[in-house]
Scaffold this motif. Structure first.
Motif, mmCIF file in Angstrom:
data_model
loop_
_atom_site.group_PDB
_atom_site.id
_atom_site.type_symbol
_atom_site.label_atom_id
_atom_site.label_comp_id
_atom_site.label_asym_id
_atom_site.label_seq_id
_atom_site.Cartn_x
_atom_site.Cartn_y
_atom_site.Cartn_z
ATOM 1 N N PRO A 1 0.627 -1.252 0.007
ATOM 2 C CA PRO A 1 0.014 0.058 -0.020
ATOM 3 C C PRO A 1 0.897 1.498 0.036
ATOM 4 N N GLY A 2 0.717 2.164 -0.977
ATOM 5 C CA GLY A 2 1.180 3.319 -1.029
ATOM 6 C C GLY A 2 2.449 3.369 -2.018
ATOM 7 N N SER A 3 3.062 2.037 -2.279
ATOM 8 C CA SER A 3 4.065 2.196 -3.094
ATOM 9 C C SER A 3 3.794 2.472 -4.522
ATOM 10 N N ASN A 4 4.812 2.838 -5.474
ATOM 11 C CA ASN A 4 4.355 3.310 -6.642
ATOM 12 C C ASN A 4 5.756 2.680 -7.553
ATOM 13 N N LEU A 5 5.499 2.511 -9.048
ATOM 14 C CA LEU A 5 6.292 2.257 -10.022
ATOM 15 C C LEU A 5 6.292 3.064 -11.411
ATOM 16 N N PRO A 6 7.326 3.366 -11.958
ATOM 17 C CA PRO A 6 7.176 4.026 -13.290
ATOM 18 C C PRO A 6 6.575 2.923 -14.160
ATOM 19 N N LEU A 7 5.684 3.481 -15.282
ATOM 20 C CA LEU A 7 5.263 2.651 -16.195
ATOM 21 C C LEU A 7 6.056 2.610 -17.486
ATOM 22 N N ALA A 8 6.553 1.398 -17.839
ATOM 23 C CA ALA A 8 7.266 1.067 -18.964
ATOM 24 C C ALA A 8 6.464 1.226 -20.244
ATOM 25 N N ALA A 9 5.228 1.050 -20.165
ATOM 26 C CA ALA A 9 4.384 0.989 -21.444
ATOM 27 C C ALA A 9 3.503 1.894 -21.514
ATOM 28 N N ALA A 10 3.302 2.485 -22.565
ATOM 29 C CA ALA A 10 2.014 3.797 -22.848
ATOM 30 C C ALA A 10 0.718 3.148 -22.617
ATOM 31 N N ARG A 11 0.479 1.930 -23.068
ATOM 32 C CA ARG A 11 -0.907 1.237 -22.760
ATOM 33 C C ARG A 11 -0.564 0.084 -21.791
ATOM 34 N N VAL A 12 -1.538 0.393 -20.777
ATOM 35 C CA VAL A 12 -1.520 -0.784 -19.721
ATOM 36 C C VAL A 12 -2.735 -1.107 -19.531
ATOM 37 N N ALA A 13 -3.017 -2.231 -18.906
ATOM 38 C CA ALA A 13 -4.244 -3.014 -18.727
ATOM 39 C C ALA A 13 -4.253 -3.628 -17.314
ATOM 40 N N VAL A 14 -5.179 -3.046 -16.471
ATOM 41 C CA VAL A 14 -5.127 -3.248 -15.047
ATOM 42 C C VAL A 14 -6.336 -4.376 -14.766
ATOM 43 N N THR A 15 -6.177 -5.508 -14.373
ATOM 44 C CA THR A 15 -7.130 -6.518 -14.300
ATOM 45 C C THR A 15 -7.193 -6.929 -12.743
ATOM 46 N N VAL A 16 -8.341 -6.975 -12.346
ATOM 47 C CA VAL A 16 -8.776 -7.182 -10.831
ATOM 48 C C VAL A 16 -9.340 -8.516 -11.010
ATOM 49 N N THR A 17 -8.720 -9.492 -9.828
ATOM 50 C CA THR A 17 -9.334 -10.997 -10.029
ATOM 51 C C THR A 17 -9.351 -11.244 -8.418
ATOM 52 N N ALA A 18 -10.278 -12.218 -8.260
ATOM 53 C CA ALA A 18 -10.926 -12.374 -6.855
ATOM 54 C C ALA A 18 -11.303 -13.891 -6.837
ATOM 55 N N PRO A 19 -11.770 -14.381 -5.835
ATOM 56 C CA PRO A 19 -12.432 -15.890 -5.788
ATOM 57 C C PRO A 19 -13.768 -15.508 -6.082
ATOM 58 N N VAL A 20 -14.443 -14.492 -5.946
ATOM 59 C CA VAL A 20 -15.647 -14.110 -6.311
ATOM 60 C C VAL A 20 -15.762 -13.054 -7.343
ATOM 61 N N ARG A 21 -17.058 -12.848 -7.666
ATOM 62 C CA ARG A 21 -17.451 -12.001 -8.591
ATOM 63 C C ARG A 21 -17.192 -10.595 -8.471
ATOM 64 N N LEU A 22 -16.608 -9.804 -9.117
ATOM 65 C CA LEU A 22 -16.053 -8.425 -8.744
ATOM 66 C C LEU A 22 -16.689 -7.620 -10.343
ATOM 67 N N ASP A 23 -17.192 -6.372 -9.682
ATOM 68 C CA ASP A 23 -17.408 -5.194 -10.931
ATOM 69 C C ASP A 23 -16.221 -4.454 -10.668
ATOM 70 N N VAL A 24 -15.451 -4.184 -11.634
ATOM 71 C CA VAL A 24 -14.271 -3.420 -11.966
ATOM 72 C C VAL A 24 -14.794 -2.007 -12.721
ATOM 73 N N SER A 25 -14.266 -0.916 -12.285
ATOM 74 C CA SER A 25 -14.354 0.246 -12.925
ATOM 75 C C SER A 25 -13.145 1.287 -12.950
ATOM 76 N N GLY A 26 -13.395 2.282 -13.928
ATOM 77 C CA GLY A 26 -12.043 3.136 -13.996
ATOM 78 C C GLY A 26 -12.778 4.647 -13.835
ATOM 79 N N LEU A 27 -12.131 5.473 -13.193
ATOM 80 C CA LEU A 27 -12.598 6.871 -13.245
ATOM 81 C C LEU A 27 -11.587 7.688 -13.473
#
Length: 400
Positions: free
Chosen positions: A3-29
């Motif tokens: 929590p709170g850590s950060n990293l520079p992005l090495a790609a211009a297009r990135v995909a953030v996938t959120v997974t869990a043992p249960v169904r999730l609704d994922v969104s971006g703002l």
């Protein structure tokens, strides 16, 4: 990532996938520097899967938010990726969602993050993709909400409309409670029959699912966090971090030094306050001075923090204790830190250090500034080999 850590992005297009043992609704703002969306068009989710530079894709193995940083409008400062539980009434207690950041074109994994210590939260800000110094970075967040996706959306300025109940053609006839049941998958009606069973009391929900100060003093264990919010409002007055200790052997004094290190959003040190530098940040942080023995009742050293006066570039404070003389913490008894109201002296949060290691430094606690302006305090209790605050800068940065 932590929590709170950060990293520079090495790609211009990135995909953030959120997974869990249960169904999730994922969104971006898409948020401006003010932390709000420009309009509801900046809320990207399953019912609105495309926004400027950001898109949503649903899949059985986890929803994905893709961010094309080259196409994100210039006035957008960050894209936050959120996750909420699909099942009504479910919380993240016992569920560990993981956010994975990949190069959207090559597929290489750039970062992963699993928010720790989840409990009554029903929605989370998992990660954020944000601008920094002409480039883009990813930060692990893990901020929880108790009122689901609607709570997150509202917090960031999205208009959330409750579904209107259908207008009856005539006043409905009373329905016996035993015969009433909501249709599967439908929203609960606005006015259910008086005796209908409810899964939980409908008490007003707090703004987030984190522990706060509403019920009085909070005692923390290692790695626990409390939000410095009382009555729904962030605590921005002056507080004192008192640090105390006693010699483990009677009649033998021990000289420890308490300090606080201020960091920026990239975990870069901005300044440190200690016995040799009693005021920093235009006196927003002040040190009480050095205690050479640890004897006597009460706090041995006190650091006063005017929360409302901390400059915006400071996002984290780490409170540390060192043994300049080289005595080990295995020779220290009853070490603690406690946060008090500087005006009333009321104790707000306390952390008693349990156990000790034969080392010369310990990180006691950290304060982290959140999106909404409130601060969170987390108990640390991590030992390191460092006799001065200078030697604590790197390990304390890693703890943010």
């Amino acid at each position: 990532m932590t929590p709170g850590s950060n990293l520079p992005l090495a790609a211009a297009r990135v995909a953030v996938t959120v997974t869990a043992p249960v169904r999730l609704d994922v969104s971006g703002l898409l948020l401006t520097v003010g932390g709000k969306v420009r309009s509801d068009d900046d809320f990207v989710f399953y019912n609105q899967p495309a926004g400027p530079g950001v898109s949503h894709r649903a899949a059985s193995d986890g929803d994905t938010i893709t961010v094309d940083t080259s196409a994100v409008p210039a006035e957008i400062d960050k894209v936050v990726v959120t996750a909420s539980l699909d099942a009504p009434g479910a919380t993240f207690a016992g569920t560990e969602p993981t956010g994975t950041v990949r190069d959207a074109d090559g597929g290489a994994v750039l970062a992963t993050f699993t928010p720790p210590r989840l409990g009554p939260e029903t929605a989370l800000v998992v990660m954020e993709i944000y601008r920094r110094g002409g480039g883009w970075k990813v930060r692990a967040v893990g901020q929880g909400y108790a009122d689901g996706l609607a709570g997150i959306a509202t917090d960031f300025g999205v208009s959330v409309e409750e579904p209107a109940p259908p207008a009856p053609a005539a006043p409905p006839a009373p329905v016996p409670p035993a015969q009433w049941a909501p249709p599967t998958g439908a929203p609960a009606p606005v006015a259910p029959p008086p005796q209908a069973a409810s899964p939980a009391p409908q008490a007003p929900a707090p703004a987030t699912g984190k522990i706060n100060l509403d019920k009085g003093r909070v005692s923390l264990r290692k790695n626990q966090t409390v939000s410095l919010v009382k009555g729904g409002r962030p605590l921005l007055a002056s507080v004192r971090m008192g640090l105390g200790w006693e010699p483990a052997r009677r009649g033998r004094s021990i000289d420890l030094d308490a300090s606080v290190i201020a960091y920026g959003p990239d975990r870069d040190k901005i300044d440190s306050c200690y016995f040799g530098k009693l005021r920093i940040l235009d006196a927003a942080i002040q040190h009480s001075g050095d205690n050479l023995t640890g004897d006597g009742a009460g706090d041995d050293e006190v650091i006063t923090v005017h929360l409302g006066g901390i400059p915006p570039q400071v996002t984290g404070l780490v409170f540390v204790v060192n043994s300049f003389s080289g005595q080990k913490f295995s020779e220290v008894a009853k070490a603690y830190c406690r946060l008090t109201d500087a005006q009333t002296g009321e104790e707000l949060v306390r952390f008693d250090l349990t156990g000790a290691e034969p080392r010369t430094g310990v990180m006691m606690a950290k304060l982290i500034r959140q999106y909404s302006g409130e601060w969170e305090m987390t108990a640390l209790g991590d030992f390191v080999d460092a006799r001065t605050v200078r030697g604590m800068v790197k390990p304390a940065a890693a703890a943010l």
